[in-house]
Write a protein that holds these residues in place. Sequence first.
Motif, PDB file in Angstrom:
ATOM      1  N   UNK A 129      -2.379   9.872  -0.388  1.00  0.00           N
ATOM      2  CA  UNK A 129      -1.454  10.669  -1.198  1.00  0.00           C
ATOM      3  C   UNK A 129      -1.925  12.113  -1.320  1.00  0.00           C
ATOM      4  N   UNK A 130      -3.237  12.305  -1.448  1.00  0.00           N
ATOM      5  CA  UNK A 130      -3.786  13.658  -1.558  1.00  0.00           C
ATOM      6  C   UNK A 130      -3.556  14.471  -0.294  1.00  0.00           C
ATOM      7  N   UNK A 131      -3.482  13.779   0.845  1.00  0.00           N
ATOM      8  CA  UNK A 131      -3.313  14.481   2.127  1.00  0.00           C
ATOM      9  C   UNK A 131      -1.870  14.478   2.599  1.00  0.00           C
ATOM     10  N   UNK A 155       0.848  -1.194   0.000  1.00  0.00           N
ATOM     11  CA  UNK A 155       0.000   0.000   0.000  1.00  0.00           C
ATOM     12  C   UNK A 155       0.883   1.242   0.000  1.00  0.00           C
ATOM     13  N   UNK A 156       0.714   2.099  -1.009  1.00  0.00           N
ATOM     14  CA  UNK A 156       1.495   3.329  -1.133  1.00  0.00           C
ATOM     15  C   UNK A 156       0.682   4.497  -0.586  1.00  0.00           C
ATOM     16  N   UNK A 157       1.258   5.253   0.346  1.00  0.00           N
ATOM     17  CA  UNK A 157       0.554   6.395   0.938  1.00  0.00           C
ATOM     18  C   UNK A 157       1.300   7.713   0.733  1.00  0.00           C
ATOM     19  N   UNK A 158       2.486   7.658   0.153  1.00  0.00           N
ATOM     20  CA  UNK A 158       3.298   8.850  -0.104  1.00  0.00           C
ATOM     21  C   UNK A 158       3.005   9.369  -1.510  1.00  0.00           C
ATOM     22  N   UNK A 159       2.791  10.673  -1.643  1.00  0.00           N
ATOM     23  CA  UNK A 159       2.389  11.254  -2.921  1.00  0.00           C
ATOM     24  C   UNK A 159       3.409  11.007  -4.024  1.00  0.00           C
ATOM     25  N   UNK A 164     -11.483  20.623  -3.485  1.00  0.00           N
ATOM     26  CA  UNK A 164     -12.486  19.662  -3.026  1.00  0.00           C
ATOM     27  C   UNK A 164     -12.144  18.258  -3.515  1.00  0.00           C
ATOM     28  N   UNK A 165     -11.641  18.147  -4.726  1.00  0.00           N
ATOM     29  CA  UNK A 165     -11.222  16.852  -5.252  1.00  0.00           C
ATOM     30  C   UNK A 165     -10.056  16.293  -4.450  1.00  0.00           C
ATOM     31  N   UNK A 166      -9.165  17.170  -4.033  1.00  0.00           N
ATOM     32  CA  UNK A 166      -8.026  16.722  -3.231  1.00  0.00           C
ATOM     33  C   UNK A 166      -8.488  16.217  -1.872  1.00  0.00           C
ATOM     34  N   UNK A 167      -9.393  16.945  -1.263  1.00  0.00           N
ATOM     35  CA  UNK A 167      -9.806  16.601   0.096  1.00  0.00           C
ATOM     36  C   UNK A 167     -10.733  15.394   0.150  1.00  0.00           C
ATOM     37  N   UNK A 168     -11.556  15.211  -0.870  1.00  0.00           N
ATOM     38  CA  UNK A 168     -12.600  14.186  -0.783  1.00  0.00           C
ATOM     39  C   UNK A 168     -12.684  13.347  -2.059  1.00  0.00           C
ATOM     40  N   UNK A 169     -11.675  12.577  -2.391  1.00  0.00           N
ATOM     41  CA  UNK A 169     -11.760  11.745  -3.596  1.00  0.00           C
ATOM     42  C   UNK A 169     -12.781  10.625  -3.433  1.00  0.00           C
ATOM     43  N   UNK A 170     -13.616  10.431  -4.445  1.00  0.00           N
ATOM     44  CA  UNK A 170     -14.599   9.351  -4.362  1.00  0.00           C
ATOM     45  C   UNK A 170     -13.958   7.990  -4.636  1.00  0.00           C
ATOM     46  N   UNK A 171     -12.809   7.994  -5.289  1.00  0.00           N
ATOM     47  CA  UNK A 171     -12.051   6.756  -5.495  1.00  0.00           C
ATOM     48  C   UNK A 171     -10.852   6.800  -4.564  1.00  0.00           C
ATOM     49  N   UNK A 172     -10.899   6.110  -3.430  1.00  0.00           N
ATOM     50  CA  UNK A 172      -9.830   6.257  -2.432  1.00  0.00           C
ATOM     51  C   UNK A 172      -8.555   5.506  -2.768  1.00  0.00           C
ATOM     52  N   UNK A 173      -8.655   4.423  -3.556  1.00  0.00           N
ATOM     53  CA  UNK A 173      -7.469   3.649  -3.891  1.00  0.00           C
ATOM     54  C   UNK A 173      -7.482   3.291  -5.367  1.00  0.00           C
ATOM     55  N   UNK A 174      -6.287   3.079  -5.893  1.00  0.00           N
ATOM     56  CA  UNK A 174      -6.165   2.694  -7.300  1.00  0.00           C
ATOM     57  C   UNK A 174      -6.517   1.226  -7.475  1.00  0.00           C
ATOM     58  N   UNK A 175      -6.755   0.815  -8.712  1.00  0.00           N
ATOM     59  CA  UNK A 175      -6.835  -0.603  -9.000  1.00  0.00           C
ATOM     60  C   UNK A 175      -5.453  -1.214  -8.797  1.00  0.00           C
ATOM     61  N   UNK A 176      -5.380  -2.484  -8.416  1.00  0.00           N
ATOM     62  CA  UNK A 176      -4.071  -3.113  -8.190  1.00  0.00           C
ATOM     63  C   UNK A 176      -3.233  -3.181  -9.461  1.00  0.00           C
ATOM     64  N   UNK A 230       1.476  16.025   3.125  1.00  0.00           N
ATOM     65  CA  UNK A 230       1.812  17.451   3.266  1.00  0.00           C
ATOM     66  C   UNK A 230       2.686  17.960   2.129  1.00  0.00           C
ATOM     67  N   UNK A 231       3.431  17.066   1.502  1.00  0.00           N
ATOM     68  CA  UNK A 231       4.323  17.486   0.424  1.00  0.00           C
ATOM     69  C   UNK A 231       3.707  17.380  -0.952  1.00  0.00           C
ATOM     70  N   UNK A 232       2.407  17.090  -1.032  1.00  0.00           N
ATOM     71  CA  UNK A 232       1.762  16.882  -2.331  1.00  0.00           C
ATOM     72  C   UNK A 232       1.483  18.214  -3.028  1.00  0.00           C
ATOM     73  N   UNK A 233       2.056  18.437  -4.209  1.00  0.00           N
ATOM     74  CA  UNK A 233       1.792  19.687  -4.946  1.00  0.00           C
ATOM     75  C   UNK A 233       0.466  19.664  -5.688  1.00  0.00           C
ATOM     76  N   UNK A 234       0.004  18.476  -6.063  1.00  0.00           N
ATOM     77  CA  UNK A 234      -1.258  18.315  -6.783  1.00  0.00           C
ATOM     78  C   UNK A 234      -1.969  17.072  -6.243  1.00  0.00           C
ATOM     79  N   UNK A 235      -3.244  16.918  -6.591  1.00  0.00           N
ATOM     80  CA  UNK A 235      -3.973  15.737  -6.141  1.00  0.00           C
ATOM     81  C   UNK A 235      -3.865  14.608  -7.173  1.00  0.00           C
ATOM     82  N   UNK A 236      -4.142  13.400  -6.706  1.00  0.00           N
ATOM     83  CA  UNK A 236      -4.127  12.222  -7.570  1.00  0.00           C
ATOM     84  C   UNK A 236      -5.527  11.612  -7.711  1.00  0.00           C
ATOM     85  N   UNK A 237      -6.541  12.420  -7.475  1.00  0.00           N
ATOM     86  CA  UNK A 237      -7.914  11.916  -7.498  1.00  0.00           C
ATOM     87  C   UNK A 237      -8.266  11.267  -8.833  1.00  0.00           C
TER      88      UNK A 237
END
Length: 337
Positions: free
Chosen positions: A267-269, A9-13, A228-240, A271-278
């Motif tokens: 990844x969106x949260x 599981x990757x959690x770093x942006x 809003x997309x960064x804070x609340x992505x409807x897809x929380x994880x990628x496909x494997x 602190x070092x993330x410049x953009x979201x990955x939603x």
Amino acid sequence: MPTGDHMWLVTDHAVGRAALADARLSRAAAVRPGAPRWGSVDLSPNSVMSLDGADHARLRRVAAAAFTSARVAARAAVIEEAVDVLLDRVADVGPGADLVSGYASPLPMVALSALLGVPVADRPVFDAAVTALFDMTPQGVRGRRRHVLTLVGYMSSLLDRKRETPGPDLLSALVRVERAGEISRTELINLGLALLMAGYETTAHQLSLAILELLTGDVPVGVSVEELLRRTPSTPISFPRVAVEDVVLGGTTVRQGEAVIVSLLHCNHDAGAPTHLTFGHGVHRCLGAPLVLLQLRIALPRLWQRFPGLRLSSREGSLVWREGLVTRGVSRLVVEW
């Protein structure tokens, strides 16, 4: 995973962004027999979301023609009209209206109907099947095969109608591409389902989550859609994705045959993330992102313009989260004004 399989599981942006763009982490390998599974939702190996390399590029190129900035922008008037109609209905219901069933859920189907050529009248059958398909509960697992057959049968029937009576929509255009021999019938059915499923379920949840964040979060109503997309992505994880060779990610070696999933939410949260990955990243980045953005940029301001005193209802049961889904969302969001 619920299956008993293990995945990284990757959690770093930065690491997540790199993983999503690394060709050594294969979507195609993740849907092969024997690959680590995360649950009951396994896309078809022929889906554009399950392919790598040339096959993926070919199907994506066919579908991408529908999501150019000009084509999407041309749907703005349809979306604006739908938003106004839905808001009128919410007003008719009055305080105590549910914004999920009355606003966030029906709007994406209107947008997709205009773009793809899906009859709005077909929504009840499609809605039930898609919701069940993404259900990760034991009950959902048991009924999944039936709903897969329902969706495949529905799309096959819809495409047959497009062959008989083509229109200016994307599905009619895809039928013409099939006739030219550029894609097979199986690829056509899977591509139509991928566009419909990805564009409906996730967008409905994304809109409801954005509304909830504005109602309960610490953000002003005028905050950007991107935030809003960064804070609340409807897809929380990628496909494997499965490593086809050893891959070093963030100082950790992922061995060949091991699976990786990226937590877009974490990844969106970062602190070092410049953009979201939603919308993901790399070759599998969400094709329909422009259509999602357009809907949010129209639907959110108009909602508050119409109901400036909008607030979450204090009644019990006003906020109900959906459980057991691959996508995040709420099934009930009752508001007052």
